[in-house]
Write a protein that holds these residues in place. Structure first.
Motif, short mmCIF file in Angstrom:
data_model
loop_
_atom_site.label_atom_id
_atom_site.label_comp_id
_atom_site.label_asym_id
_atom_site.label_seq_id
_atom_site.Cartn_x
_atom_site.Cartn_y
_atom_site.Cartn_z
N ASP A 8 52.95 -31.76 94.06
CA ASP A 8 52.37 -31.19 92.16
C ASP A 8 52.53 -31.18 90.97
N THR A 11 50.59 -28.98 89.10
CA THR A 11 51.27 -28.21 87.98
C THR A 11 52.01 -28.75 86.43
N LEU A 12 52.13 -29.34 86.53
CA LEU A 12 52.04 -30.47 85.84
C LEU A 12 50.58 -30.32 84.93
N ALA A 15 50.31 -26.99 83.56
CA ALA A 15 51.77 -27.07 82.13
C ALA A 15 51.04 -27.84 80.92
N LEU A 51 49.55 -20.82 86.86
CA LEU A 51 50.86 -21.34 86.98
C LEU A 51 51.89 -20.37 87.37
N TYR A 55 54.40 -20.58 90.97
CA TYR A 55 55.30 -20.22 90.72
C TYR A 55 56.31 -19.68 92.10
N MET A 60 59.61 -24.51 93.19
CA MET A 60 59.61 -26.33 92.66
C MET A 60 60.85 -27.41 93.35
N ALA A 68 57.48 -30.13 84.04
CA ALA A 68 56.83 -28.91 83.97
C ALA A 68 56.63 -28.93 81.73
N SER A 71 55.49 -31.79 80.16
CA SER A 71 53.74 -31.58 80.31
C SER A 71 53.20 -29.98 79.52
#
Length: 123
Positions: A8, A11-12, A15, A51, A55, A60, A68, A71
């Motif tokens: 993941d 995702t960071l 963000a 994002l 989600y 998560m 997140a 970030s």
């Protein structure tokens, strides 16, 4: 062997991009010093859209919501520091730079801890 927490990292990254683009959009729209550009608005829409799909499609992992958020804050501070380097009339970039370094170390420590916990659960 599952590598869900490390999988993941996208995702960071999204963000961070969302933080950069929201600060860039705000600066482009409301700052007289920074010239207007449509590209921060486009990247903001695309990063928030991606994002949202991340989600919606996946849960998560435990501990990732705080990463997140950190970030996202890192992206905000990064754009602020870059703009203050480019336009020194705005002010010093000392505080955003110090906060960025602290956030990077905190995110790295938290990622290593999540990696270690994931490795322990696999055993």
């Amino acid at each position: 062997m599952t590598t869900q927490p490390l999988g993941d990292k996208g995702t960071l990254l999204l963000a961070v991009i969302a933080g950069l683009s929201i600060n860039g959009s705000f600066s482009a729209l409301f700052s007289a010093i920074v010239p207007f550009s449509i590209f921060p608005l486009i990247s903001l829409v695309l990063s928030v859209y991606c994002l949202h799909h991340h989600y919606r499609d996946r849960a998560m992992p435990e501990g990732f919501p705080s990463l997140a958020a950190a970030s996202f804050l890192l992206g905000l501070l990064m754009y602020s520091a870059i703009i203050r380097v480019e336009y020194p009339v705005i002010g010093s970039n000392f505080i955003p730079a110090i906060l960025m370094v602290a956030l990077v170390f905190w995110i790295g420590r938290k990622l290593k801890r999540l990696q270690r916990i994931g490795r322990d659960k696999d055993l």
